[in-house]
Design a protein around this motif. Structure first.
Motif, PDB file in Angstrom:
ATOM      1  N   VAL A   1     -22.086 -21.175  15.644  1.00 31.45           N
ATOM      2  CA  VAL A   1     -20.829 -20.438  15.784  1.00 31.45           C
ATOM      3  C   VAL A   1     -19.996 -20.570  14.509  1.00 31.45           C
ATOM      4  O   VAL A   1     -19.388 -19.595  14.047  1.00 31.45           O
ATOM      5  CB  VAL A   1     -20.034 -20.944  17.005  1.00 31.45           C
ATOM      6  CG1 VAL A   1     -18.672 -20.256  17.090  1.00 31.45           C
ATOM      7  CG2 VAL A   1     -20.820 -20.699  18.287  1.00 31.45           C
ATOM      8  N   LEU A   2     -19.974 -21.764  13.925  1.00 27.91           N
ATOM      9  CA  LEU A   2     -19.246 -21.958  12.668  1.00 27.91           C
ATOM     10  C   LEU A   2     -19.825 -21.084  11.561  1.00 27.91           C
ATOM     11  O   LEU A   2     -19.087 -20.506  10.761  1.00 27.91           O
ATOM     12  CB  LEU A   2     -19.290 -23.435  12.255  1.00 27.91           C
ATOM     13  CG  LEU A   2     -18.426 -24.402  13.061  1.00 27.91           C
ATOM     14  CD1 LEU A   2     -18.720 -25.840  12.640  1.00 27.91           C
ATOM     15  CD2 LEU A   2     -16.949 -24.094  12.883  1.00 27.91           C
TER      16      LEU A   2
ATOM     17  N   VAL B   1     -14.056 -26.116  27.632  1.00 24.72           N
ATOM     18  CA  VAL B   1     -14.582 -26.563  26.340  1.00 24.72           C
ATOM     19  C   VAL B   1     -13.465 -27.197  25.526  1.00 24.72           C
ATOM     20  O   VAL B   1     -12.339 -26.677  25.501  1.00 24.72           O
ATOM     21  CB  VAL B   1     -15.166 -25.375  25.539  1.00 24.72           C
ATOM     22  CG1 VAL B   1     -15.681 -25.839  24.186  1.00 24.72           C
ATOM     23  CG2 VAL B   1     -16.268 -24.689  26.325  1.00 24.72           C
TER      24      VAL B   1
ATOM     25  N   ASN C   1     -25.314 -23.473  19.521  1.00 22.37           N
ATOM     26  CA  ASN C   1     -24.639 -24.717  19.217  1.00 22.37           C
ATOM     27  C   ASN C   1     -23.414 -24.450  18.345  1.00 22.37           C
ATOM     28  O   ASN C   1     -23.215 -23.350  17.834  1.00 22.37           O
ATOM     29  CB  ASN C   1     -25.594 -25.727  18.567  1.00 22.37           C
ATOM     30  CG  ASN C   1     -26.162 -25.217  17.243  1.00 22.37           C
ATOM     31  OD1 ASN C   1     -25.488 -24.500  16.497  1.00 22.37           O
ATOM     32  ND2 ASN C   1     -27.394 -25.601  16.962  1.00 22.37           N
ATOM     33  N   LYS C   2     -22.622 -25.480  18.175  1.00 18.21           N
ATOM     34  CA  LYS C   2     -21.366 -25.336  17.445  1.00 18.21           C
ATOM     35  C   LYS C   2     -21.597 -24.929  16.003  1.00 18.21           C
ATOM     36  O   LYS C   2     -20.852 -24.115  15.452  1.00 18.21           O
ATOM     37  CB  LYS C   2     -20.598 -26.664  17.515  1.00 18.21           C
ATOM     38  CG  LYS C   2     -19.227 -26.629  16.878  1.00 18.21           C
ATOM     39  CD  LYS C   2     -18.518 -27.957  17.057  1.00 18.21           C
ATOM     40  CE  LYS C   2     -17.152 -27.944  16.398  1.00 18.21           C
ATOM     41  NZ  LYS C   2     -16.453 -29.241  16.558  1.00 18.21           N
ATOM     42  N   ASN C   3     -22.640 -25.474  15.373  1.00 19.60           N
ATOM     43  CA  ASN C   3     -22.907 -25.146  13.971  1.00 19.60           C
ATOM     44  C   ASN C   3     -23.223 -23.673  13.783  1.00 19.60           C
ATOM     45  O   ASN C   3     -22.827 -23.056  12.794  1.00 19.60           O
ATOM     46  CB  ASN C   3     -24.064 -25.995  13.444  1.00 19.60           C
ATOM     47  CG  ASN C   3     -23.670 -27.449  13.247  1.00 19.60           C
ATOM     48  OD1 ASN C   3     -22.502 -27.757  13.046  1.00 19.60           O
ATOM     49  ND2 ASN C   3     -24.641 -28.349  13.330  1.00 19.60           N
TER      50      ASN C   3
ATOM     51  N   ASN D   1     -12.721 -28.683  21.577  1.00 24.11           N
ATOM     52  CA  ASN D   1     -13.090 -28.965  20.189  1.00 24.11           C
ATOM     53  C   ASN D   1     -12.092 -29.979  19.638  1.00 24.11           C
ATOM     54  O   ASN D   1     -10.885 -29.738  19.678  1.00 24.11           O
ATOM     55  CB  ASN D   1     -13.063 -27.694  19.339  1.00 24.11           C
ATOM     56  CG  ASN D   1     -14.332 -26.879  19.478  1.00 24.11           C
ATOM     57  OD1 ASN D   1     -15.236 -27.235  20.223  1.00 24.11           O
ATOM     58  ND2 ASN D   1     -14.408 -25.770  18.774  1.00 24.11           N
TER      59      ASN D   1
END
Length: 215
Positions: free
Chosen positions: A9-10, A185, A5-7, A187
């Motif tokens: 990757v962050l 994708v 998920n994005k979190n 963002n």
């Protein structure tokens, strides 16, 4: 293929930045506790994130910083320079082109595109080109990443032009959510929304402080 998920990757990006800071301080090895403190998560979260990508450490020896940075760069696609284009040569687009921090992270803005003839300049260090040249430029340079910095009314059209040219990932600064192609994708970075959220929480904290000292 690992799906994250994005979190997550962050957090990987934050771990990498923390590792660079620790390395600058002279550290050679690091433990999950160190990274957890630096990023603001639990050490179990660090180990869980790393395990998703097969990154293992030693309970006694920790992680070798240089090796860990190399692995994270590889995961994040930072092991080679990433070429990026910008659509929109207004205030945000111009600021992005002038920002010097991208190159040290392996990101290079190679061109900007706009429909306003007054903004075009092929001789700029980062050339500002007509939008109708975008498709050919993207294909010739094999570019997969783009940034949208145009007014909201033009954002979806700009996205469609970029997707049709072969762009697979977009960072969108327009204050609206865009529709992405199936294999692409997006963002979204909504500066107004982020500021509104920040103002709200500051006001909440301020009201709580006033209420605490009220008689």
């Amino acid at each position: 293929m690992v799906t994250t998920n994005k979190n997550c990757v962050l957090r990987l990006s934050r771990y990498k930045n923390a590792l660079h800071r620790l390395k600058a301080l002279g550290f050679v090895k690091v433990f999950s506790d160190n990274l957890a403190d630096a990023v603001g998560v639990l050490s179990s979260q660090v180990r869980k994130d790393f395990s998703l990508f097969g990154i293992g450490g030693n309970k006694r020896g920790g992680y070798q910083i240089d090796a860990l940075i190399e692995k994270l760069n590889n995961i994040l696609g930072k092991d080679q320079q990433q070429k990026v284009i910008v659509v929109g040569a207004g205030h945000i687009g111009t600021a992005l082109m002038k920002y010097k921090g991208f190159e040290k992270e392996g990101i290079k803005i190679v061109a900007c595109f706009d429909i306003d003839p007054a903004k075009l300049n092929k001789n700029n260090p980062i050339p500002v080109l007509p939008l109708d040249e975008l498709k050919e430029f993207v294909k010739d340079k094999d570019i997969k990443i783009g940034i949208i910095a145009v007014p909201d009314i033009a954002a979806q059209q700009a996205a469609e032009v970029m997707f049709s040219a072969g762009i697979k990932g977009l960072l969108n600064f327009a204050p609206m959510r865009l529709k992405a192609a199936e294999d692409c994708v997006i963002n979204n970075v909504n500066l107004e929304l982020e500021l509104e959220n920040l103002i709200y929480y500051v006001n909440v904290l301020n009201k709580a402080k006033i209420g605490k000292f009220a008689v």
